[in-house]
Design a protein around this motif. Sequence first.
Motif, PDB file in Angstrom:
ATOM      1  N   THR A   1       0.835  -1.210   0.000  1.00  0.00           N
ATOM      2  CA  THR A   1       0.000   0.000   0.000  1.00  0.00           C
ATOM      3  C   THR A   1       0.873   1.265   0.000  1.00  0.00           C
ATOM      4  N   SER A   2       0.509   2.205  -0.833  1.00  0.00           N
ATOM      5  CA  SER A   2       1.223   3.492  -0.871  1.00  0.00           C
ATOM      6  C   SER A   2       0.376   4.553  -0.181  1.00  0.00           C
ATOM      7  N   LEU A   3       0.992   5.647   0.183  1.00  0.00           N
ATOM      8  CA  LEU A   3       0.242   6.740   0.790  1.00  0.00           C
ATOM      9  C   LEU A   3      -0.783   7.305  -0.187  1.00  0.00           C
ATOM     10  N   SER A   4      -0.491   7.209  -1.465  1.00  0.00           N
ATOM     11  CA  SER A   4      -1.446   7.664  -2.483  1.00  0.00           C
ATOM     12  C   SER A   4      -2.730   6.856  -2.431  1.00  0.00           C
ATOM     13  N   ASP A   5      -2.607   5.546  -2.169  1.00  0.00           N
ATOM     14  CA  ASP A   5      -3.794   4.691  -2.040  1.00  0.00           C
ATOM     15  C   ASP A   5      -4.679   5.176  -0.898  1.00  0.00           C
ATOM     16  N   ILE A   6      -4.047   5.629   0.177  1.00  0.00           N
ATOM     17  CA  ILE A   6      -4.787   6.105   1.342  1.00  0.00           C
ATOM     18  C   ILE A   6      -5.380   7.487   1.082  1.00  0.00           C
ATOM     19  N   LEU A   7      -4.587   8.343   0.445  1.00  0.00           N
ATOM     20  CA  LEU A   7      -5.053   9.705   0.153  1.00  0.00           C
ATOM     21  C   LEU A   7      -6.260   9.702  -0.773  1.00  0.00           C
ATOM     22  N   ASN A   8      -6.351   8.684  -1.622  1.00  0.00           N
ATOM     23  CA  ASN A   8      -7.498   8.577  -2.526  1.00  0.00           C
ATOM     24  C   ASN A   8      -8.801   8.349  -1.769  1.00  0.00           C
ATOM     25  N   ASN A   9      -8.690   7.938  -0.487  1.00  0.00           N
ATOM     26  CA  ASN A   9      -9.873   7.652   0.328  1.00  0.00           C
ATOM     27  C   ASN A   9     -10.135   8.722   1.379  1.00  0.00           C
ATOM     28  N   THR A  10      -9.414   9.846   1.280  1.00  0.00           N
ATOM     29  CA  THR A  10      -9.595  10.908   2.268  1.00  0.00           C
ATOM     30  C   THR A  10      -9.328  12.265   1.620  1.00  0.00           C
ATOM     31  N   THR A  11      -9.778  13.315   2.269  1.00  0.00           N
ATOM     32  CA  THR A  11      -9.533  14.668   1.763  1.00  0.00           C
ATOM     33  C   THR A  11      -8.233  15.238   2.319  1.00  0.00           C
TER      34      THR A  11
ATOM     35  N   THR B   1      -4.134  15.721   3.060  1.00  0.00           N
ATOM     36  CA  THR B   1      -2.943  15.787   2.227  1.00  0.00           C
ATOM     37  C   THR B   1      -1.857  14.872   2.798  1.00  0.00           C
ATOM     38  N   LYS B   2      -0.847  14.623   1.980  1.00  0.00           N
ATOM     39  CA  LYS B   2       0.278  13.813   2.446  1.00  0.00           C
ATOM     40  C   LYS B   2       0.951  14.474   3.642  1.00  0.00           C
ATOM     41  N   GLY B   3       1.024  15.804   3.608  1.00  0.00           N
ATOM     42  CA  GLY B   3       1.629  16.531   4.718  1.00  0.00           C
ATOM     43  C   GLY B   3       0.872  16.343   6.018  1.00  0.00           C
ATOM     44  N   ALA B   4      -0.445  16.265   5.924  1.00  0.00           N
ATOM     45  CA  ALA B   4      -1.268  16.053   7.123  1.00  0.00           C
ATOM     46  C   ALA B   4      -0.990  14.680   7.731  1.00  0.00           C
ATOM     47  N   ILE B   5      -0.832  13.678   6.862  1.00  0.00           N
ATOM     48  CA  ILE B   5      -0.542  12.326   7.359  1.00  0.00           C
ATOM     49  C   ILE B   5       0.818  12.298   8.045  1.00  0.00           C
ATOM     50  N   TYR B   6       1.808  12.939   7.424  1.00  0.00           N
ATOM     51  CA  TYR B   6       3.147  12.958   8.021  1.00  0.00           C
ATOM     52  C   TYR B   6       3.195  13.803   9.297  1.00  0.00           C
ATOM     53  N   HIS B   7       2.193  14.654   9.484  1.00  0.00           N
ATOM     54  CA  HIS B   7       2.118  15.423  10.734  1.00  0.00           C
ATOM     55  C   HIS B   7       1.816  14.501  11.917  1.00  0.00           C
TER      56      HIS B   7
ATOM     57  N   PHE C   1       2.037  10.872  11.635  1.00  0.00           N
ATOM     58  CA  PHE C   1       2.761   9.601  11.579  1.00  0.00           C
ATOM     59  C   PHE C   1       4.156   9.816  10.993  1.00  0.00           C
ATOM     60  N   GLU C   2       5.114   9.160  11.599  1.00  0.00           N
ATOM     61  CA  GLU C   2       6.514   9.352  11.207  1.00  0.00           C
ATOM     62  C   GLU C   2       6.764   8.917   9.764  1.00  0.00           C
ATOM     63  N   ASN C   3       6.173   7.799   9.377  1.00  0.00           N
ATOM     64  CA  ASN C   3       6.342   7.282   8.018  1.00  0.00           C
ATOM     65  C   ASN C   3       5.220   6.284   7.731  1.00  0.00           C
ATOM     66  N   LYS C   4       5.266   5.651   6.565  1.00  0.00           N
ATOM     67  CA  LYS C   4       4.212   4.719   6.187  1.00  0.00           C
ATOM     68  C   LYS C   4       4.142   3.534   7.144  1.00  0.00           C
ATOM     69  N   ASP C   5       5.305   3.048   7.591  1.00  0.00           N
ATOM     70  CA  ASP C   5       5.324   1.908   8.514  1.00  0.00           C
ATOM     71  C   ASP C   5       4.630   2.244   9.830  1.00  0.00           C
ATOM     72  N   ASP C   6       4.815   3.465  10.285  1.00  0.00           N
ATOM     73  CA  ASP C   6       4.173   3.928  11.522  1.00  0.00           C
ATOM     74  C   ASP C   6       2.653   3.907  11.367  1.00  0.00           C
ATOM     75  N   LEU C   7       2.182   4.389  10.227  1.00  0.00           N
ATOM     76  CA  LEU C   7       0.744   4.375   9.949  1.00  0.00           C
ATOM     77  C   LEU C   7       0.239   2.951   9.758  1.00  0.00           C
ATOM     78  N   ALA C   8       1.021   2.112   9.083  1.00  0.00           N
ATOM     79  CA  ALA C   8       0.626   0.718   8.841  1.00  0.00           C
ATOM     80  C   ALA C   8       0.440  -0.025  10.160  1.00  0.00           C
ATOM     81  N   LEU C   9       1.340   0.215  11.103  1.00  0.00           N
ATOM     82  CA  LEU C   9       1.244  -0.454  12.406  1.00  0.00           C
ATOM     83  C   LEU C   9       0.014   0.015  13.168  1.00  0.00           C
TER      84      LEU C   9
END
Length: 202
Positions: free
Chosen positions: A32-42, A44-50, A52-60
Amino acid sequence: MVCNVLVENEDTKNHIIKVAAPVFNKYGYVGTSLSDILNNTTLTKGAIYHYFENKDDLALAALEYNLKLISEFNFSSIKSKSHSCDKLIAFAETFKKHYEAMKQMGGCPIINSLVDADDGNELIKNRVGKFIKMWKKSLKGIVEHGKLNSEIKPDVDSEYFSINFISLIEGSIAMSKGLDDRNFLDHAVNLLISIIEDIRIK
């Protein structure tokens, strides 16, 4: 004011996890990429990184959310049961009851994440391993309690029973989801119920 900001931040973080959880479960924690997740929410990538440290952090965090759902499905089903065998039957039947919900979220997150992370994310693999150990410990506890209370035959091997219980459930869910045929799960649960009735002290 500070409290309101904290609540808002926590709500946003929980929203991201709730949106990401089924995406990771469907497409894999590794793939899964962050783009896959962003497609399901309004967001931004910056908001997610605010949050979660990285994709693995969000995945966990998404995995924790999915495992919590499974735990709630399972343990809520046995609360009203007093006999050990009835608890084991309720445990098995809850997977039939919630199969369609699990299917909608991409299948059971236990088997999905374990297979997905087998040669990839060690954090995911280790977390699922701990969850399965906890599940096995719970089943063993029910069996041992049943033996002590003369509800389950004394010669039943709780370790053997618990491993087979988990293997039948998870393997049949994977087959049902993969082949779009829930008969694999239904028949596996029916087999478990018949095994449980066989170890019950009449």
